[in-house]
Design an enzyme around this catalytic site. Structure first.
Site, short mmCIF file in Angstrom:
data_model
loop_
_atom_site.label_atom_id
_atom_site.label_comp_id
_atom_site.label_asym_id
_atom_site.label_seq_id
_atom_site.Cartn_x
_atom_site.Cartn_y
_atom_site.Cartn_z
N ALA A 1 43.81 43.17 35.44
CA ALA A 1 43.56 44.15 34.39
C ALA A 1 44.53 43.86 33.26
O ALA A 1 45.55 43.19 33.44
CB ALA A 1 43.78 45.55 34.94
N GLY B 1 43.28 42.66 39.35
CA GLY B 1 41.88 43.00 39.10
C GLY B 1 40.99 41.76 39.06
O GLY B 1 39.79 41.85 39.32
N GLU C 1 40.15 41.17 42.51
CA GLU C 1 39.25 42.27 42.94
C GLU C 1 37.82 42.04 42.43
O GLU C 1 36.85 42.27 43.15
CB GLU C 1 39.80 43.61 42.45
N GLU D 1 50.11 43.53 41.96
CA GLU D 1 50.33 44.82 41.30
C GLU D 1 51.63 45.49 41.71
O GLU D 1 52.25 46.20 40.91
CB GLU D 1 49.16 45.77 41.60
C1 HXC Z 1 47.66 41.24 29.81
C2 HXC Z 1 48.22 39.05 30.27
C3 HXC Z 1 47.93 39.25 31.63
C4 HXC Z 1 47.49 40.55 32.04
C5 HXC Z 1 48.59 37.22 31.36
N1 HXC Z 1 48.61 37.79 30.14
N2 HXC Z 1 48.19 38.08 32.28
N3 HXC Z 1 48.06 40.05 29.37
N4 HXC Z 1 47.37 41.50 31.09
N5 HXC Z 1 47.17 40.81 33.31
C6 HXC Z 1 48.98 37.17 28.86
C7 HXC Z 1 50.48 36.98 28.76
O1 HXC Z 1 51.09 38.18 28.33
C8 HXC Z 1 50.58 35.91 27.72
O2 HXC Z 1 50.36 36.46 26.44
C9 HXC Z 1 49.36 35.03 28.04
O3 HXC Z 1 48.48 35.86 28.79
C10 HXC Z 1 49.72 33.83 28.89
O4 HXC Z 1 50.40 34.27 30.04
P1 HXC Z 1 51.81 33.67 30.51
O5 HXC Z 1 52.45 34.66 31.38
O6 HXC Z 1 52.59 33.18 29.35
O7 HXC Z 1 51.30 32.41 31.38
P2 HXC Z 1 52.03 31.71 32.61
O8 HXC Z 1 53.51 31.59 32.36
O9 HXC Z 1 51.23 30.49 32.88
O10 HXC Z 1 51.89 32.73 33.84
C11 HXC Z 1 50.59 33.02 34.36
C12 HXC Z 1 50.66 34.25 35.28
C13 HXC Z 1 51.28 35.44 34.49
C14 HXC Z 1 51.46 33.96 36.54
C15 HXC Z 1 49.20 34.56 35.67
O11 HXC Z 1 50.63 35.57 33.24
C16 HXC Z 1 51.17 36.75 35.21
O12 HXC Z 1 51.93 37.04 36.13
N6 HXC Z 1 50.29 37.63 34.74
C17 HXC Z 1 50.13 38.98 35.25
C18 HXC Z 1 49.40 38.98 36.60
C19 HXC Z 1 49.31 40.39 37.13
O13 HXC Z 1 50.32 41.07 37.37
N7 HXC Z 1 48.09 40.87 37.34
C20 HXC Z 1 47.84 42.23 37.85
C21 HXC Z 1 47.57 43.17 36.71
S1 HXC Z 1 47.37 44.83 37.22
P3 HXC Z 1 51.41 36.26 25.23
O14 HXC Z 1 50.81 37.09 24.14
O15 HXC Z 1 52.71 36.71 25.72
O16 HXC Z 1 51.34 34.78 24.99
C22 HXC Z 1 45.79 44.91 37.80
C23 HXC Z 1 45.37 46.23 38.33
C24 HXC Z 1 43.87 46.32 38.49
O17 HXC Z 1 45.07 43.99 37.75
C25 HXC Z 1 43.46 47.73 38.78
C26 HXC Z 1 42.03 48.05 38.40
C27 HXC Z 1 41.89 48.93 37.20
#
Ligand code: HXC
Length: 257
Positions: free
Chosen positions: A65, A108, A111, A131
């Site tokens: 998400a 997500g 998911e 998460e």
């Molecule tokens: C918003 C995101 C994002 C996310 C990545 N980005 N994941 N933006 N939401 N979930 C953005 C980063 O901010 C960054 O933007 C760009 O994408 C590239 O990401 P980087 O982190 O620079 O890339 P990298 O170093 O290669 O790392 C990749 C990664 C990391 C390991 C996937 O991005 C990461 O940990 N992302 C979050 C994963 C996560 O926690 N997902 C769960 C979300 S909660 P900028 O602008 O800074 O360049 C969820 C709940 C669902 O999903 C519930 C249902 C409603």
């Protein structure tokens, strides 16, 4: 269709939907979920389409998400604003959806992949429910679907630690149906989708419904459901065609009826 966060195309009877927010690793923002639901509903309703493939980029199926959207959300907003309901649209479609996953399928993103009917993974795929590191937990079915797919021990470890699984581990655990070289991911997923789309559409949809029943009911009820649906299939022209074609040693020509 004027979509900004996804790309859609059709190849024969297969629809291909590509998540397309490369600047955010396909983070599933509200607009993307609206557009994805719209496209899925259209293809689901289109009699010319027999199967849907959902994919992302080489780097990410979807990194979850959109954290930047979720970060300021309050509880009343998450409740009244119907934050998660739109996600059900992926799980509620009646035609088969194949997830073709390369790179990150996190939170997500994992998911949504699990809401699809099966997952074909590139050897670069990484699955996780990170998460907990954000102070929340999976909210779009992850604690339930992952547990059913890979069992309690692995699901618990992944949800509590946020550890990612690579493609090989995901295949061993039963999360994905198979792993293919990344360069062949779309071709392999399309091939599977074309095979499904060449079958009788009503029979395909009844089969999907029957397999899904196994998640929702007891074994005895599921068996009864399967039996009724199996019997009903003998009321279709496609059953006659499929079996006649076998007897005649020719290819069946299903008419979706
Ligand atoms: C918003 C995101 C994002 C996310 C990545 N980005 N994941 N933006 N939401 N979930 C953005 C980063 O901010 C960054 O933007 C760009 O994408 C590239 O990401 P980087 O982190 O620079 O890339 P990298 O170093 O290669 O790392 C990749 C990664 C990391 C390991 C996937 O991005 C990461 O940990 N992302 C979050 C994963 C996560 O926690 N997902 C769960 C979300 S909660 P900028 O602008 O800074 O360049 C969820 C709940 C669902 O999903 C519930 C249902 C409603």
């Amino acid at each position: 269709q004027g979509y900004e966060t996804i790309l859609t195309e059709t190849r024969g009877r297969v629809a291909l939907i590509t998540l397309n927010r490369p600047q955010a690793l396909n983070a599933l923002c509200a607009q993307l979920m609206t557009e994805l639901n719209d496209a899925l509903a259209r293809f689901d309703a289109d009699p010319a389409i027999g199967c849907i493939v959902l994919t992302g980029s080489e780097k990410a199926f979807a990194a979850g998400a959109d954290i930047k959207e979720l970060q300021p959300t309050t509880y009343p907003q998450s409740y009244t604003g119907d934050l998660i309901t739109p996600w059900d649209g992926v799980a509620n479609r009646r035609k088969p959806i194949i997830a073709a996953v390369a790179g990150f399928a996190l939170g997500g993103g994992c998911e949504v992949a699990m809401m699809c009917d099966f997952i074909i993974a590139a050897d670069t795929a990484k699955f996780g429910q990170p998460e907990i590191r954000l102070g929340v937990m999976p909210g779009a079915g992850g604690t339930q679907r992952l547990t059913r797919l890979v069992g309690k021990s692995k699901a618990m470890e992944m949800c509590l630690t946020g550890r990612m699984m690579d493609a090989a581990e995901a295949e061993r655990a039963g999360l994905v149906s198979r792993v293919v070289p990344a360069a062949e991911l779309i071709a392999e997923a399309m091939k599977a989708a074309e095979t499904i789309a060449s079958m009788s559409l009503p029979i395909v949809m009844m089969t999907k419904e029957s397999v899904n029943r196994s998640y929702e009911t007891t074994l005895a009820e599921g068996i009864r459901f399967e039996r009724r649906v199996f019997q009903a299939m003998f009321a279709t022209a496609d059953q006659k065609e499929g079996m006649s074609a076998f007897v005649d040693k020719r290819k069946p020509a299903f008419r979706n009826g």
